[in-house]
Design a protein around this motif. Structure first.
Motif, PDB file in Angstrom:
ATOM      1  N   GLY A   1      61.017  57.613 -68.504  1.00 20.18           N
ATOM      2  CA  GLY A   1      60.623  58.017 -69.843  1.00 20.18           C
ATOM      3  C   GLY A   1      59.235  58.791 -70.173  1.00 20.18           C
ATOM      4  O   GLY A   1      58.678  58.543 -71.108  1.00 20.18           O
ATOM      5  N   SER A   2      58.700  58.973 -69.170  1.00 21.99           N
ATOM      6  CA  SER A   2      57.279  59.696 -69.189  1.00 21.99           C
ATOM      7  C   SER A   2      57.164  60.860 -68.150  1.00 21.99           C
ATOM      8  O   SER A   2      57.743  61.093 -67.104  1.00 21.99           O
ATOM      9  N   ALA A   3      55.930  61.301 -68.272  1.00 16.25           N
ATOM     10  CA  ALA A   3      55.523  62.414 -67.333  1.00 16.25           C
ATOM     11  C   ALA A   3      54.505  61.672 -66.296  1.00 16.25           C
ATOM     12  O   ALA A   3      53.749  62.494 -65.590  1.00 16.25           O
ATOM     13  N   ASP A   4      54.385  60.569 -66.346  1.00 13.71           N
ATOM     14  CA  ASP A   4      53.509  59.677 -65.514  1.00 13.71           C
ATOM     15  C   ASP A   4      54.049  59.044 -64.278  1.00 13.71           C
ATOM     16  O   ASP A   4      55.156  59.059 -64.155  1.00 13.71           O
ATOM     17  N   VAL A   5      53.168  59.026 -63.054  1.00 14.03           N
ATOM     18  CA  VAL A   5      53.594  58.310 -61.723  1.00 14.03           C
ATOM     19  C   VAL A   5      52.779  57.056 -61.574  1.00 14.03           C
ATOM     20  O   VAL A   5      51.527  57.114 -62.140  1.00 14.03           O
ATOM     21  N   MET A   6      53.416  56.293 -61.022  1.00 15.81           N
ATOM     22  CA  MET A   6      52.497  54.986 -60.520  1.00 15.81           C
ATOM     23  C   MET A   6      52.206  55.295 -58.928  1.00 15.81           C
ATOM     24  O   MET A   6      53.366  55.268 -58.166  1.00 15.81           O
ATOM     25  N   ILE A   7      51.101  55.440 -58.517  1.00 14.62           N
ATOM     26  CA  ILE A   7      50.880  55.257 -57.021  1.00 14.62           C
ATOM     27  C   ILE A   7      50.011  53.997 -56.825  1.00 14.62           C
ATOM     28  O   ILE A   7      49.300  53.392 -57.421  1.00 14.62           O
ATOM     29  N   GLN A   8      50.574  53.452 -55.811  1.00 15.69           N
ATOM     30  CA  GLN A   8      50.214  52.187 -55.079  1.00 15.69           C
ATOM     31  C   GLN A   8      49.450  52.947 -53.449  1.00 15.69           C
ATOM     32  O   GLN A   8      50.053  53.437 -52.756  1.00 15.69           O
ATOM     33  N   GLN A   9      48.248  52.517 -53.454  1.00 16.19           N
ATOM     34  CA  GLN A   9      47.568  53.013 -52.435  1.00 16.19           C
ATOM     35  C   GLN A   9      46.918  51.812 -51.660  1.00 16.19           C
ATOM     36  O   GLN A   9      45.848  51.188 -51.987  1.00 16.19           O
TER      37      GLN A   9
END
Length: 194
Positions: free
Chosen positions: A12-20
Motif C-alpha cells: 500500500g505504499s511506494a516504499d521499500v524496506m531494505i535490510q543491509q
C-alpha cells in the motif's frame, strides 16, 4: 561486496524496506526507501556479537504501520512488533524461552503461532501469543503429550498437519483442527514400528 541485502515492497505504499547485513553478519541496518523520491532513512539497526541473518518472518501489521521482527535483544530470541519509523518496539512472545521456529503469523486472528522449548530443550511444543503483546504465551500442544511436536499450519490458522514423536512413540502425523487440537484424519501412525 561487503554486504548482504534484502529488499521488500511495503504494501500500500511506494516504499521499500531494505535490510543491509554487514559481511561479519553481526549488524543488520534496516532502511525505508521511497521509490519515487529516492529518499532513504535508517529506521533501525540490530546488532548481535555472534550472528544475525536477514529476516524472513517480517509481516506488516496495523494497516502497514508496524511490522514483526525477531531479535535476541533481551537475551532470548523473541518476536517483536516494531513501528514503521523504528521508534517503538514491543515484545510479542513474552517469556523466558527462545522462539525456535515461527509457524504462522495470522494478523486476521491476532496471533502468532510458534515452536518453543521453555522447560526442556529436547521437547518442542506449539505456543501462540497475541500480536498486540498482551497476555502470556499459550501452549497449544496437548499437555499430556511430552516430546517433539511439529506443525504445518494453514494460512487461516484453522487447520494444521501435526506430527508428534517421543522416545517411546514413533512419529505420528494427523490433520487437526488447530483451535481444539481435535484429530480430523490420521495420516501416519507407524503402528507396526511401535
Amino acid at each position: 561486496n561487503n554486504y548482504l541485502a534484502r529488499m521488500d515492497f511495503i504494501p500500500g505504499s511506494a516504499d521499500v524496506m531494505i535490510q543491509q547485513l554487514n559481511r561479519l553478519q553481526n549488524t543488520n541496518k534496516v532502511w525505508i526507501g521511497n521509490t519515487q523520491t529516492m529518499a532513504l532513512k535508517n529506521i533501525m539497526t540490530d546488532t548481535d556479537e555472534a550472528f544475525l541473518d536477514v529476516h524472513d518472518d517480517l509481516v506488516w501489521l496495523d494497516q502497514n504501520k508496524s511490522f514483526t521482527w525477531t531479535s535476541e535483544r533481551d537475551g532470548w530470541l523473541h518476536l517483536y512488533k516494531v513501528s514503521r519509523d523504528g521508534k517503538e518496539m514491543k515484545l510479542i512472545t513474552n517469556g523466558n524461552f527462545d522462539v525456535v521456529h515461527i509457524n504462522c503469523i495470522a494478523p486476521e486472528q491476532g496471533y502468532v503461532y510458534y515452536i518453543a522449548s521453555p522447560e526442556n530443550y529436547t521437547q518442542r511444543y506449539l505456543y501462540r501469543s497475541k500480536l498486540d503483546g498482551s497476555g502470556i504465551a499459550e501452549r497449544i500442544s496437548p499437555m499430556d503429550l511430552s516430546g517433539q511436536h511439529s506443525y504445518q499450519i494453514s494460512a487461516d490458522s484453522k487447520y494444521a498437519i501435526h506430527s508428534f514423536e517421543s522416545t517411546s512413540t514413533p512419529k505420528r502425523t494427523a490433520l487437526i483442527e488447530l483451535a481444539t487440537h481435535k484429530e480430523l484424519k490420521l495420516l501416519e501412525d507407524n503402528a507396526i514400528l511401535k
